[in-house]
Motif scaffolding. Structure first.
Motif, mmCIF file in Angstrom:
data_model
loop_
_atom_site.group_PDB
_atom_site.id
_atom_site.type_symbol
_atom_site.label_atom_id
_atom_site.label_comp_id
_atom_site.label_asym_id
_atom_site.label_seq_id
_atom_site.Cartn_x
_atom_site.Cartn_y
_atom_site.Cartn_z
ATOM 1 N N GLU A 143 -11.848 -4.245 -9.189
ATOM 2 C CA GLU A 143 -10.405 -4.385 -8.996
ATOM 3 C C GLU A 143 -10.079 -4.391 -7.503
ATOM 4 O O GLU A 143 -10.720 -3.701 -6.723
ATOM 5 C CB GLU A 143 -9.658 -3.221 -9.669
ATOM 6 C CG GLU A 143 -9.767 -3.220 -11.178
ATOM 7 C CD GLU A 143 -8.982 -4.344 -11.807
ATOM 8 O OE1 GLU A 143 -7.769 -4.456 -11.547
ATOM 9 O OE2 GLU A 143 -9.591 -5.118 -12.577
ATOM 10 N N LYS A 144 -9.064 -5.159 -7.143
ATOM 11 C CA LYS A 144 -8.607 -5.185 -5.744
ATOM 12 C C LYS A 144 -7.737 -3.968 -5.493
ATOM 13 O O LYS A 144 -6.857 -3.650 -6.281
ATOM 14 C CB LYS A 144 -7.792 -6.451 -5.480
ATOM 15 C CG LYS A 144 -8.629 -7.640 -5.124
ATOM 16 C CD LYS A 144 -7.900 -8.408 -4.034
ATOM 17 C CE LYS A 144 -8.758 -9.489 -3.471
ATOM 18 N NZ LYS A 144 -9.205 -9.218 -2.151
ATOM 19 N N LEU A 145 -7.990 -3.297 -4.374
ATOM 20 C CA LEU A 145 -7.176 -2.152 -3.978
ATOM 21 C C LEU A 145 -6.256 -2.573 -2.844
ATOM 22 O O LEU A 145 -6.616 -3.423 -2.034
ATOM 23 C CB LEU A 145 -8.065 -0.991 -3.512
ATOM 24 C CG LEU A 145 -9.051 -0.411 -4.519
ATOM 25 C CD1 LEU A 145 -9.824 0.746 -3.901
ATOM 26 C CD2 LEU A 145 -8.354 0.052 -5.784
ATOM 27 N N THR A 146 -5.082 -1.955 -2.788
ATOM 28 C CA THR A 146 -4.156 -2.240 -1.691
ATOM 29 C C THR A 146 -4.724 -1.640 -0.408
ATOM 30 O O THR A 146 -5.596 -0.761 -0.448
ATOM 31 C CB THR A 146 -2.768 -1.622 -1.959
ATOM 32 O OG1 THR A 146 -2.911 -0.191 -1.971
ATOM 33 C CG2 THR A 146 -2.177 -2.111 -3.274
ATOM 34 N N ALA A 147 -4.222 -2.077 0.720
ATOM 35 C CA ALA A 147 -4.661 -1.529 2.009
ATOM 36 C C ALA A 147 -4.358 -0.032 2.057
ATOM 37 O O ALA A 147 -5.143 0.759 2.588
ATOM 38 C CB ALA A 147 -3.969 -2.257 3.157
ATOM 39 N N GLU A 148 -3.226 0.358 1.476
ATOM 40 C CA GLU A 148 -2.837 1.772 1.434
ATOM 41 C C GLU A 148 -3.856 2.582 0.612
ATOM 42 O O GLU A 148 -4.264 3.678 1.021
ATOM 43 C CB GLU A 148 -1.439 1.885 0.808
ATOM 44 C CG GLU A 148 -0.894 3.284 0.731
ATOM 45 C CD GLU A 148 0.483 3.313 0.075
ATOM 46 O OE1 GLU A 148 0.680 4.171 -0.792
ATOM 47 O OE2 GLU A 148 1.339 2.472 0.437
ATOM 48 N N ASP A 149 -4.266 2.031 -0.543
ATOM 49 C CA ASP A 149 -5.261 2.707 -1.377
ATOM 50 C C ASP A 149 -6.609 2.802 -0.668
ATOM 51 O O ASP A 149 -7.287 3.828 -0.732
ATOM 52 C CB ASP A 149 -5.427 1.992 -2.728
ATOM 53 C CG ASP A 149 -4.244 2.213 -3.657
ATOM 54 O OD1 ASP A 149 -3.465 3.166 -3.437
ATOM 55 O OD2 ASP A 149 -4.106 1.422 -4.622
ATOM 56 N N GLU A 150 -7.006 1.741 0.013
ATOM 57 C CA GLU A 150 -8.266 1.754 0.764
ATOM 58 C C GLU A 150 -8.232 2.830 1.851
ATOM 59 O O GLU A 150 -9.202 3.551 2.057
ATOM 60 C CB GLU A 150 -8.541 0.377 1.396
ATOM 61 C CG GLU A 150 -8.913 -0.708 0.406
ATOM 62 C CD GLU A 150 -10.327 -0.601 -0.155
ATOM 63 O OE1 GLU A 150 -11.101 0.283 0.249
ATOM 64 O OE2 GLU A 150 -10.652 -1.429 -1.020
ATOM 65 N N ALA A 151 -7.102 2.933 2.533
ATOM 66 C CA ALA A 151 -6.953 3.944 3.588
ATOM 67 C C ALA A 151 -7.007 5.356 2.997
ATOM 68 O O ALA A 151 -7.646 6.249 3.555
ATOM 69 C CB ALA A 151 -5.643 3.730 4.342
ATOM 70 N N PHE A 152 -6.341 5.540 1.860
ATOM 71 C CA PHE A 152 -6.359 6.845 1.185
ATOM 72 C C PHE A 152 -7.782 7.210 0.801
ATOM 73 O O PHE A 152 -8.233 8.333 1.008
ATOM 74 C CB PHE A 152 -5.462 6.808 -0.068
ATOM 75 C CG PHE A 152 -5.369 8.120 -0.781
ATOM 76 C CD1 PHE A 152 -4.398 9.050 -0.436
ATOM 77 C CD2 PHE A 152 -6.261 8.435 -1.805
ATOM 78 C CE1 PHE A 152 -4.317 10.275 -1.090
ATOM 79 C CE2 PHE A 152 -6.190 9.658 -2.459
ATOM 80 C CZ PHE A 152 -5.208 10.577 -2.100
ATOM 81 N N LEU A 153 -8.510 6.246 0.259
ATOM 82 C CA LEU A 153 -9.894 6.459 -0.158
ATOM 83 C C LEU A 153 -10.772 6.804 1.040
ATOM 84 O O LEU A 153 -11.561 7.753 0.980
ATOM 85 C CB LEU A 153 -10.406 5.192 -0.849
ATOM 86 C CG LEU A 153 -11.565 5.301 -1.815
ATOM 87 C CD1 LEU A 153 -11.338 6.377 -2.845
ATOM 88 C CD2 LEU A 153 -11.790 3.974 -2.509
ATOM 89 N N ALA A 154 -10.617 6.077 2.115
ATOM 90 C CA ALA A 154 -11.421 6.335 3.319
ATOM 91 C C ALA A 154 -11.154 7.730 3.879
ATOM 92 O O ALA A 154 -12.075 8.418 4.331
ATOM 93 C CB ALA A 154 -11.131 5.276 4.379
ATOM 94 N N ALA A 155 -9.909 8.158 3.813
ATOM 95 C CA ALA A 155 -9.535 9.452 4.380
ATOM 96 C C ALA A 155 -9.938 10.627 3.490
ATOM 97 O O ALA A 155 -10.153 11.728 3.981
ATOM 98 C CB ALA A 155 -8.026 9.491 4.617
#
Length: 190
Positions: A143-155
């Protein structure tokens, strides 16, 4: 004759999914009843459930090596078992939805959690952990994640989830996944 084989394959898949659901429900029930159990009882029950998952994983390996038509369908279940054993995911509900390849329900669960944390029904730390698990599962399901979700995941991604991501990214070899699952079982038994 050919239709009989498909019927048996379907029945086997259904039985294995039901067994996985039972084990995941057992883990979820255990987490929900944790406050009612003393630490020793909780640890013993969790250990038994993880041993059952390990045995189920061994059964899956045997089925997969003997019947190649089931490999794709059982691969998702095996990844879910591997995640449970390595304890990368702490939420049985997320594991179950991941195993059944249900990104829509994962996204619904995420929306419910967003609402619950806003009204104070869900503690922030629990929300963060579960959101990371759901986003990781969604990513693994393609699934494609939003940039916001990617940032949350990275953090917020834990070391265990990062390890899970790295190992499963190299799905060229099922042996790597099984090795990680085995190490997770050995750690919980030690």
């Amino acid at each position: 004759m050919a239709s009989r084989g498909k019927s048996e394959t379907g029945k086997l898949k259904q039985n294995m999914e039901e067994q996985l659901d039972r084990l995941m429900q057992q883990l979820q029930d255990l987490e929900e009843c944790r406050e009612e159990l003393d630490d020793e009882e909780y640890e013993e029950t969790k250990k038994e459930t993880l041993e059952q998952l390990s045995e189920f994983n061994e059964s899956l390996k045997k089925v997969m090596s003997g019947n190649m038509t089931l490999v794709d369908e059982l691969g998702g279940m095996q990844l879910a078992i591997q995640a449970a054993i390595s304890q990368a995911f702490k939420t049985p509900e997320v594991i179950r939805l991941f195993a059944k390849k249900q990104p829509g329900q994962l996204r619904t669960r995420l929306a419910e959690m967003d609402r619950d944390v806003m009204v104070g029904k869900l503690p922030r730390d629990q929300y963060t952990q579960q959101k990371v698990e759901i986003l990781t599962a969604l990513r693994k399901l393609g699934e494609k994640l939003t940039a916001e979700d990617e940032a949350f995941l990275a953090a917020n991604a834990s070391t265990t989830l990062s390890q899970f991501e790295k190992v499963t990214a190299n799905l060229g070899s099922e042996d790597k996944i099984l090795a990680l699952a085995s190490s997770g079982v050995e750690k919980t038994q030690a």
